[in-house]
Write an enzyme that holds these catalytic residues in place. Structure first.
Site, short mmCIF file in Angstrom:
data_model
loop_
_atom_site.label_atom_id
_atom_site.label_comp_id
_atom_site.label_asym_id
_atom_site.label_seq_id
_atom_site.Cartn_x
_atom_site.Cartn_y
_atom_site.Cartn_z
N CYS A 151 0.83 -1.21 0.00
CA CYS A 151 0.00 0.00 0.00
C CYS A 151 0.86 1.26 0.00
O CYS A 151 1.35 1.69 1.05
CB CYS A 151 -0.92 -0.02 1.22
SG CYS A 151 -1.95 1.45 1.37
N CYS A 154 -0.46 4.16 2.04
CA CYS A 154 -0.16 4.06 3.47
C CYS A 154 1.31 4.39 3.77
O CYS A 154 1.61 5.07 4.74
CB CYS A 154 -0.42 2.63 3.98
SG CYS A 154 -1.89 1.84 3.35
N ASP A 155 2.22 3.90 2.93
CA ASP A 155 3.63 3.89 3.33
C ASP A 155 4.56 4.80 2.53
O ASP A 155 5.73 4.95 2.91
CB ASP A 155 4.17 2.44 3.24
CG ASP A 155 3.45 1.52 4.23
OD1 ASP A 155 2.96 2.03 5.25
OD2 ASP A 155 3.39 0.30 3.98
#
Ligand code: NAP
Length: 322
Positions: A151, A154-155
């Protein structure tokens, strides 16, 4: 014959003793837990079957920085645990069990749990999420969350000024590469052929982005370095030249598609060719990744869990007026 009668008697008594709920929610990620919060707060008797490993994909993210309301970000496990506590505060019952089947032949429906218990349900919310497809070798699973990610939303901010690799040739891989290009010094997109599924607009954008390099006919053989406990490169193989090379990098983003967790559903719930829910019997709703492959965020899953809960509330109000 005697044993058959015994089995029938046990099954019948299990059904008779099955606890009745207004709604059984299948799945304990942000979609299921948000549904559980809403339905229980609306006074509906709610069971959430969260599965044996609760929390869904969010629990693989150490720091969630884009869930509104948490200025400094929040640990994925803590976010799920807060959602759980918030749902139980209003009376949702949560069981760490998997749903193994649903009998739609009578109403209320009968939801079968992995413990052998059953629950009667006036309505059901399916929120079992999806599982990212993985390349499938051991260094990948060992380094998941330690530099291997599924993801970028997300990261990506964790890779500011670093080098990353993205694997895949579809919309997800191209979007992830573009997002990462805003943070990482260099993004290398690896694809196993030279035929991309990504849409033309994304392909154009990637081509125009200076810090993205595409390597075609390239498969990943190994992610380094399990011994060190973090990612410092990938070993790749060019299927045309048959040469191996090491690409140094700090992160590896696997973006080769998702599989919706819908294989357990009975035939009354119709699925498309990718396994996504198309339609379901009355009183059955779906939320989160089982119906959304496009956005796949904790906040969109939570939003769709909220919508499913409000649909259930309307459905039950309507049923009770009959
Ligand atoms: P996808 O379209 O199925 O693409 C998967 C990619 O991964 C393909 O390039 C495939 O290669 C490759 N791949 C699959 N298994 C592999 C393996 N074992 N090793 C190496 N490569 C592998 O999946 P997606 O990109 O996640 O997209 C899923 C759906 O969501 C699509 O319908 C997409 O359009 C949609 N989506 C839309 C948006 C958007 O509109 N903004 C964003 C993301 C996703 P092959 O082609 O060789 O099979």
């Amino acid at each position: 014959m005697k044993s058959l009668l015994f089995i029938l008697a046990v099954s019948f008594s299990t059904l008779l003793s099955a606890e009745s709920y207004d709604v059984v929610i299948v799945g304990g990620g942000p979609a299921g837990l948000t549904s559980g919060l809403y339905t229980s707060r609306l006074g509906l008797k709610t069971l959430v079957a969260e599965g044996e490993v609760p929390g869904g994909q969010l629990t693989t993210t150490h720091l969630v920085e884009n869930f509104p309301g948490f200025v400094e970000g929040i640990d994925g496990n803590l976010l799920v645990s807060n959602m759980r506590n918030q749902a139980t505060k209003y009376g949702a019952e949560i069981k760490s069990q998997t749903v193994v089947g649903v009998d739609f032949s009578h109403y209320p429906y009968e939801v079968k749990l992995s413990s052998g218990e059953s629950a009667k349900a006036k309505s059901i919310i399916i929120a079992t999420g999806s599982t990212p497809r993985m390349l499938g070798f051991s260094s990948e699973s060992s380094l998941l969350g330690l530099g291997v990610s599924t993801c970028a939303v997300c990261d990506a901010p964790l890779y500011r000024g670093k080098e990353v690799v993205v694997v895949g040739g579809g919309d997800s891989a191209f979007e992830e590469a573009l997002m990462l290009s805003h943070f990482a010094r260099k993004v290398t997109l690896l694809h196993r052929s030279n035929q991309f599924r990504a849409s033309p607009i994304l392909k154009d954008r990637v081509k125009q982005t200076k810090n993205i390099e595409i390597k075609t006919f390239t498969t990943v053989k190994e992610i380094l370095d399990v011994q060190k406990g973090f990612v410092d490169g990938v070993v790749v193989f060019n299927t045309q030249t048959e040469k191996e090379e090491k690409i140094p990098c700090d992160g590896v983003f696997i973006a080769i598609g998702q599989n919706p967790n819908t294989g357990w559903l009975p035939k009354e719930v119709s699925l498309d060719e990718k396994g996504m829910i198309q339609s379901a019997p009355r009183g059955v709703y779906a939320a989160g990744d089982v119906v959304d492959f496009q956005y796949r965020q904790a906040i969109t899953a939570a939003g769709s869990g909220c919508k499913a809960a409000l649909d259930v509330y309307q459905f039950i109000q309507h049923e009770e007026k009959k």
